[in-house]
Design an enzyme around this catalytic site. Sequence first.
Site, short mmCIF file in Angstrom:
data_model
loop_
_atom_site.label_atom_id
_atom_site.label_comp_id
_atom_site.label_asym_id
_atom_site.label_seq_id
_atom_site.Cartn_x
_atom_site.Cartn_y
_atom_site.Cartn_z
N ASP A 41 45.77 22.78 -12.24
CA ASP A 41 45.49 21.42 -11.77
C ASP A 41 44.33 21.34 -10.79
O ASP A 41 43.78 20.27 -10.59
CB ASP A 41 46.73 20.82 -11.09
CG ASP A 41 47.90 20.72 -12.04
OD1 ASP A 41 47.67 20.54 -13.24
OD2 ASP A 41 49.04 20.85 -11.58
N THR A 43 3.93 7.92 -21.28
CA THR A 43 4.05 7.82 -22.74
C THR A 43 5.40 8.31 -23.23
O THR A 43 5.81 9.44 -22.97
CB THR A 43 2.93 8.63 -23.42
OG1 THR A 43 1.68 8.20 -22.91
CG2 THR A 43 2.97 8.45 -24.92
N ASP A 45 51.39 16.48 2.05
CA ASP A 45 50.55 17.21 1.11
C ASP A 45 50.69 16.68 -0.30
O ASP A 45 49.71 16.25 -0.90
CB ASP A 45 50.88 18.70 1.13
CG ASP A 45 49.95 19.46 0.19
OD1 ASP A 45 48.75 19.54 0.51
OD2 ASP A 45 50.41 19.93 -0.86
N ASP A 65 7.15 9.86 -16.28
CA ASP A 65 6.03 10.03 -17.19
C ASP A 65 5.78 8.68 -17.86
O ASP A 65 6.68 7.82 -17.88
CB ASP A 65 6.39 11.10 -18.23
CG ASP A 65 5.29 11.28 -19.26
OD1 ASP A 65 4.13 11.45 -18.85
OD2 ASP A 65 5.59 11.23 -20.46
#
Length: 708
Positions: free
Chosen positions: A13, A404, A685, A402
């Site tokens: 887990d 093109t 917890d 970029d």
Amino acid sequence: MTIPLKLHVGGMDCAACATKIENAMKRLPGVTDISVSYGQELLSVTLDEDRTSRAVIEGKIRALGYTPAGSDVARTPANDAQAATAPWWRSPRGRLVIGTAALLAVAYIVSHIEPSWATWAYVAATAIGLVPIGRRAIVAALSGTPFSIEMLMSVAALGAVAIGQAPEAALVIFLFSVGELLEGLASGRARAGIRALMDLVPRTARRLRGSEVETVPVEALQIGDVVLVRPGDRVPSDGDVIDGTSGVDEAPVTGESVAVLKEPGSTVYAGSIGIDGELQVKISRTTADNTIARIIHAVEEAQATKAPVARFIETFSQWYTPAAMAISLLVIVGPPLLFGADWFTWIYRGLAVLLIACPCALVISTPAAVASGLANGARRGLLMKGGAALETLSKVKTVAFDKTGTLTRGKPQITDIVCLAGDENDMLAMAAAVERGSSHPLGLAIVAEAERRGLDIPRAFGGSSVTPGKAVTARLKAGFVSVGSPRHAAGKSALTPDQADRVAALEQAGKTVVVVLQGAQALGMIALRDEPRPDARAGLEKLRSLGVRSVMLTGDNARTATSIGSLLGLDVRAELLPDAKLAAIAAYRAKGPIAMIGDGINDAPALAAASVGIAMGGGTDVALETADVALMKERIEGVAALISLSRATMSNIWQNIALALGLKAIFLVTTLVGSTPLWMAILADTGATVLVTANALRLLRYGNRRSD
């Protein structure tokens, strides 16, 4: 004999589970190259069978409380779905919950029927429920993980029994079992994204054998097979259309919401859906190598790659647990020895501190969020190759594009047609006749526009002749017609001063102009330019709204680049040679993380130099195998969606960390003042772990109800 071995391990887990298995494997002779991924539930090792057998490895995994579920077998939608749909009560954790609940209920009943037996009933319930947990704790300790959660739980339960708190010990064991079960169910939800991708591929395909159609498993398809895809069918594997026309829904693969027209010569991807026509598709990739399979593989590898914050949390937790045990011991012995406080009270509080200190919620806080973020991105065509890229994207302040093929379509389009004599369509048809058969991008664009208008393109006699750098000429029924540069036309004195000024204005706008001449007479001008993508402006606007600066880095001429930049509203640096482009990226990177967006082929050096390289390309090998991120849906808006998702993921991680540590801090204070019983301490917890995982799972729905 040394062999590679892969085992699917059920029950993992979080990273702590993977660490226990990894430490155990390190202690076995002849086991090397150990890799454990809890996200994939996969153990990979290199095994010397003369020193350690596979049975020994499987036995060690079972002793740690996990289930080896098969080896050297590729995952398929069928076996994954079977594992996903198994009811929780048939799992080892489900049986432990049911068993501890039954023991607790029996002890409770006994305590009311015969109160004098109450203590022994709860002791028996604790002992029986603790057997599997304690066995796992001992095996983990002997295998190199002494500070496991099972060890903390065993010490706390035994300590509670020793001070006469057997009922609380039994309740703690039950709550711990419930918490583990909920963790497993939540982790299964996080893996659902991968299973959803796998389910996109159909189980069977309709393969053509001459005029016969046979239904076969998709695994039986070979390269070169022809399959039939009817309306509503999913494409079984990547291939090329050889017959038929149909709209195809590619949303499951690329995230593109608009159907794409497919006709002979078009490429289709596994998992996409035929809509309104029947297609015959020639298979170009096997099921194990199609687009969906490669996406799944990339996402699983990404989930196994730890983000920097995840590595920090794991390192921190390795020191945190021993320190917490030491603090618990100080709580137990400090007040009684130093101040003469009651031993019973402080042993009880020390045991509660021990339960609160379990690190599961903290350890799972980061990987659960990262896994959910990666799965969300994959579903939307945003393929990230690791937690590190996801984390870096959240910090990006500059995005370099970029031009093109990235900001623009990559193909010139006709923007203006200026007719100087006769009819515009007649002039365009003659230009197309001259350019027909040409491979030049400008010629292809002229022919495509004439065909789009449905014009009757005349036939050229004897083909076309090319004067390099000047013109293409062909003999038509109307005479010799040329399509050439304005300089060529000027050399024939075919342009008046006003017409020459018109050419200059078009060129100043970053357009390429050709002049159509019949003999020495100018019939018209055609202006072309590689136009911005339709979504480019909106995508850049979304980046601006996120506070991200955009810049174009291109080797194209300054006039054209500046024109495109002014249309889109971004900074431009043009006429950059490859070395200059790399230097520009390095300069931006020195000021903060920068992402570079390119087509993944000629931009590879720049993509590698950036903090995060992003390749544009729907389903291509380059898009999947270069850079850190691939945009399956070729849209600039995907860059903003990436950054938005990464920021949401990092925000989720810090929420999880704050939640895990905050709950522990609150319960620590209440424990030290005597307000927290043992059964409530365990919720600090297990409860936090479930809350943290549930919070991470929210990322699976991110972007569903809002624009990124």
